[in-house]
Scaffold this motif. Structure first.
Motif, PDB file in Angstrom:
ATOM      1  N   LYS A   1       1.030  -1.235  -0.058  1.00  0.00           N
ATOM      2  CA  LYS A   1       0.085   0.098  -0.159  1.00  0.00           C
ATOM      3  C   LYS A   1       0.856   1.383   0.038  1.00  0.00           C
ATOM      4  CE  LYS A   1      -3.889  -2.274   2.455  1.00  0.00           C
ATOM      5  NZ  LYS A   1      -4.500  -2.357   3.717  1.00  0.00           N
ATOM      6  N   GLU A   2       1.926   1.206   0.758  1.00  0.00           N
ATOM      7  CA  GLU A   2       2.987   2.480   0.676  1.00  0.00           C
ATOM      8  C   GLU A   2       3.502   2.505  -0.700  1.00  0.00           C
ATOM      9  OE1 GLU A   2       5.128   1.683   4.390  1.00  0.00           O
ATOM     10  OE2 GLU A   2       3.658   2.716   5.604  1.00  0.00           O
ATOM     11  N   SER A   3       3.895   1.391  -1.122  1.00  0.00           N
ATOM     12  CA  SER A   3       4.620   1.426  -2.466  1.00  0.00           C
ATOM     13  C   SER A   3       3.837   2.180  -3.531  1.00  0.00           C
ATOM     14  CB  SER A   3       5.024   0.328  -2.874  1.00  0.00           C
ATOM     15  OG  SER A   3       3.841  -0.388  -3.369  1.00  0.00           O
ATOM     16  N   PHE A   4       2.465   2.197  -3.128  1.00  0.00           N
ATOM     17  CA  PHE A   4       1.519   2.901  -4.294  1.00  0.00           C
ATOM     18  C   PHE A   4       1.075   4.480  -3.640  1.00  0.00           C
ATOM     19  CE2 PHE A   4       0.968  -1.502  -6.088  1.00  0.00           C
ATOM     20  CZ  PHE A   4       1.008  -0.962  -7.495  1.00  0.00           C
ATOM     21  N   GLY A   5       1.714   4.811  -2.737  1.00  0.00           N
ATOM     22  CA  GLY A   5       1.577   6.192  -2.094  1.00  0.00           C
ATOM     23  C   GLY A   5       0.188   6.230  -1.345  1.00  0.00           C
ATOM     24  N   LYS A   6      -0.153   5.133  -0.979  1.00  0.00           N
ATOM     25  CA  LYS A   6      -1.586   5.009  -0.298  1.00  0.00           C
ATOM     26  C   LYS A   6      -2.664   5.596  -1.344  1.00  0.00           C
ATOM     27  CE  LYS A   6       0.063   7.106   3.334  1.00  0.00           C
ATOM     28  NZ  LYS A   6       0.256   7.723   4.745  1.00  0.00           N
ATOM     29  N   THR A   7      -2.654   5.057  -2.430  1.00  0.00           N
ATOM     30  CA  THR A   7      -3.425   5.657  -3.747  1.00  0.00           C
ATOM     31  C   THR A   7      -4.128   4.203  -4.088  1.00  0.00           C
ATOM     32  OG1 THR A   7      -2.313   7.637  -3.792  1.00  0.00           O
ATOM     33  CG2 THR A   7      -3.594   6.838  -5.898  1.00  0.00           C
ATOM     34  N   CYS A   8      -5.422   4.553  -4.490  1.00  0.00           N
ATOM     35  CA  CYS A   8      -5.993   3.431  -5.364  1.00  0.00           C
ATOM     36  C   CYS A   8      -5.544   3.618  -6.851  1.00  0.00           C
ATOM     37  CB  CYS A   8      -7.452   3.558  -5.314  1.00  0.00           C
ATOM     38  SG  CYS A   8      -8.395   2.571  -6.401  1.00  0.00           S
ATOM     39  N   VAL A   9      -4.943   2.227  -7.161  1.00  0.00           N
ATOM     40  CA  VAL A   9      -4.296   2.167  -8.721  1.00  0.00           C
ATOM     41  C   VAL A   9      -5.384   2.189  -9.644  1.00  0.00           C
ATOM     42  CG1 VAL A   9      -4.535  -0.225  -8.684  1.00  0.00           C
ATOM     43  CG2 VAL A   9      -2.607   0.946  -9.871  1.00  0.00           C
ATOM     44  N   TYR A  10      -6.700   2.030  -9.402  1.00  0.00           N
ATOM     45  CA  TYR A  10      -7.602   2.186 -10.378  1.00  0.00           C
ATOM     46  C   TYR A  10      -8.317   3.705 -10.598  1.00  0.00           C
ATOM     47  CZ  TYR A  10      -7.180  -2.783 -10.364  1.00  0.00           C
ATOM     48  OH  TYR A  10      -6.682  -4.052 -10.324  1.00  0.00           O
ATOM     49  N   CYS A  11      -8.744   4.349  -9.398  1.00  0.00           N
ATOM     50  CA  CYS A  11      -9.251   5.561  -9.302  1.00  0.00           C
ATOM     51  C   CYS A  11      -8.419   6.677  -9.243  1.00  0.00           C
ATOM     52  CB  CYS A  11     -10.421   5.528  -8.490  1.00  0.00           C
ATOM     53  SG  CYS A  11     -10.370   5.559  -6.801  1.00  0.00           S
TER      54      CYS A  11
ATOM     55  N   GLU B   1     -13.132  -9.462 -13.124  1.00  0.00           N
ATOM     56  CA  GLU B   1     -13.027  -8.725 -14.446  1.00  0.00           C
ATOM     57  C   GLU B   1     -11.502  -8.474 -14.869  1.00  0.00           C
ATOM     58  OE1 GLU B   1     -15.121  -5.162 -17.073  1.00  0.00           O
ATOM     59  OE2 GLU B   1     -15.531  -5.250 -14.970  1.00  0.00           O
ATOM     60  N   ASP B   2     -11.306  -8.527 -16.175  1.00  0.00           N
ATOM     61  CA  ASP B   2     -10.044  -8.048 -16.597  1.00  0.00           C
ATOM     62  C   ASP B   2      -9.659  -6.767 -16.010  1.00  0.00           C
ATOM     63  OD1 ASP B   2      -7.503  -8.264 -18.290  1.00  0.00           O
ATOM     64  OD2 ASP B   2      -8.643  -6.606 -19.235  1.00  0.00           O
ATOM     65  N   TRP B   3      -8.392  -6.252 -15.573  1.00  0.00           N
ATOM     66  CA  TRP B   3      -8.053  -4.794 -14.942  1.00  0.00           C
ATOM     67  C   TRP B   3      -8.459  -3.898 -16.002  1.00  0.00           C
ATOM     68  CZ3 TRP B   3      -4.721  -1.569 -16.482  1.00  0.00           C
ATOM     69  CH2 TRP B   3      -3.422  -2.164 -17.330  1.00  0.00           C
ATOM     70  N   GLN B   4      -8.037  -4.073 -17.430  1.00  0.00           N
ATOM     71  CA  GLN B   4      -7.895  -3.108 -18.619  1.00  0.00           C
ATOM     72  C   GLN B   4      -9.487  -2.718 -18.849  1.00  0.00           C
ATOM     73  OE1 GLN B   4      -5.262  -3.518 -21.640  1.00  0.00           O
ATOM     74  NE2 GLN B   4      -4.612  -1.536 -21.314  1.00  0.00           N
ATOM     75  N   GLU B   5     -10.329  -3.888 -18.806  1.00  0.00           N
ATOM     76  CA  GLU B   5     -11.539  -3.728 -19.202  1.00  0.00           C
ATOM     77  C   GLU B   5     -12.471  -2.871 -18.041  1.00  0.00           C
ATOM     78  OE1 GLU B   5     -13.386  -7.510 -20.333  1.00  0.00           O
ATOM     79  OE2 GLU B   5     -11.717  -7.885 -21.820  1.00  0.00           O
TER      80      GLU B   5
ATOM     81  N   MET C   1     -11.023  -0.778 -15.848  1.00  0.00           N
ATOM     82  CA  MET C   1     -10.647   0.666 -16.154  1.00  0.00           C
ATOM     83  C   MET C   1     -11.342   1.279 -17.133  1.00  0.00           C
ATOM     84  SD  MET C   1      -7.877   1.274 -13.907  1.00  0.00           S
ATOM     85  CE  MET C   1      -7.243   2.709 -14.954  1.00  0.00           C
ATOM     86  N   TRP C   2     -11.461   0.776 -18.375  1.00  0.00           N
ATOM     87  CA  TRP C   2     -11.903   1.333 -19.371  1.00  0.00           C
ATOM     88  C   TRP C   2     -13.340   1.630 -19.232  1.00  0.00           C
ATOM     89  CZ3 TRP C   2      -9.199  -1.811 -24.023  1.00  0.00           C
ATOM     90  CH2 TRP C   2      -7.862  -1.281 -23.880  1.00  0.00           C
ATOM     91  N   ARG C   3     -14.103   0.401 -18.736  1.00  0.00           N
ATOM     92  CA  ARG C   3     -15.650   0.709 -18.487  1.00  0.00           C
ATOM     93  C   ARG C   3     -15.987   1.695 -17.373  1.00  0.00           C
ATOM     94  NH1 ARG C   3     -18.193  -1.524 -14.609  1.00  0.00           N
ATOM     95  NH2 ARG C   3     -16.625  -3.121 -13.977  1.00  0.00           N
ATOM     96  N   SER C   4     -14.928   1.901 -16.372  1.00  0.00           N
ATOM     97  CA  SER C   4     -15.342   2.510 -15.312  1.00  0.00           C
ATOM     98  C   SER C   4     -14.674   4.034 -15.422  1.00  0.00           C
ATOM     99  CB  SER C   4     -14.836   2.020 -13.918  1.00  0.00           C
ATOM    100  OG  SER C   4     -15.045   0.780 -13.833  1.00  0.00           O
ATOM    101  N   PHE C   5     -13.867   4.216 -16.079  1.00  0.00           N
ATOM    102  CA  PHE C   5     -13.086   5.667 -16.024  1.00  0.00           C
ATOM    103  C   PHE C   5     -12.439   5.994 -17.213  1.00  0.00           C
ATOM    104  CE2 PHE C   5     -11.635   3.092 -12.083  1.00  0.00           C
ATOM    105  CZ  PHE C   5     -12.476   4.067 -11.195  1.00  0.00           C
ATOM    106  N   GLY C   6     -12.914   5.131 -18.392  1.00  0.00           N
ATOM    107  CA  GLY C   6     -12.365   5.640 -19.664  1.00  0.00           C
ATOM    108  C   GLY C   6     -10.900   5.279 -19.667  1.00  0.00           C
TER     109      GLY C   6
END
Length: 110
Positions: free
Chosen positions: A32-42, A84-88, A90-95
């Motif tokens: 979690k710290e390696s991602f800067g406590k940020t959601c990788v998706y949103c 679900e596939d992560w990229q699908e 991402m595209w469906r949820s956030f473009g």
């Protein structure tokens, strides 16, 4: 910052007095710290306890619990993605978001 090891077992091998649950907790925190406590998706920032660990390639599809297959995600994104596939997802949820996609690809060595 503590270096991020490949999976919880590596913490056990490196710290003799640590139990399996302690090693897992340390690995999850480091991830979690390696991602800067940020959601990788949103891309939203959260407190450590508000983030979950998501398998980029879901366990139901053969994904392993290793650092290169796990990312931190908010509960909403993790639950929405499901298997679900992560990229699908991402595209469906956030473009299309090249930055977020790049972060995931770099982390997973995809």
């Amino acid at each position: 910052m503590t270096p991020l090891l490949p999976n919880p077992d590596h913490y056990l091998h490196n710290l003799i007095t640590m139990t399996s649950s302690e090693a897992t907790r340390l690995w999850r925190r480091a991830l979690k710290e390696s991602f800067g406590k940020t959601c990788v998706y949103c891309g939203e920032s959260y407190e450590l306890h508000e983030l979950t660990i998501d398998h980029v390639k879901p366990r139901s599809n053969g994904g392993e619990t290793i650092t290169t297959n796990c990312v931190c995600a908010c509960a909403k994104c993790n639950q929405s993605k499901g298997s679900e596939d992560w990229q699908e997802f991402m595209w469906r949820s956030f473009g299309i978001n090249r930055l977020r996609e790049h972060i995931i690809k770099e982390h997973t060595n995809a």
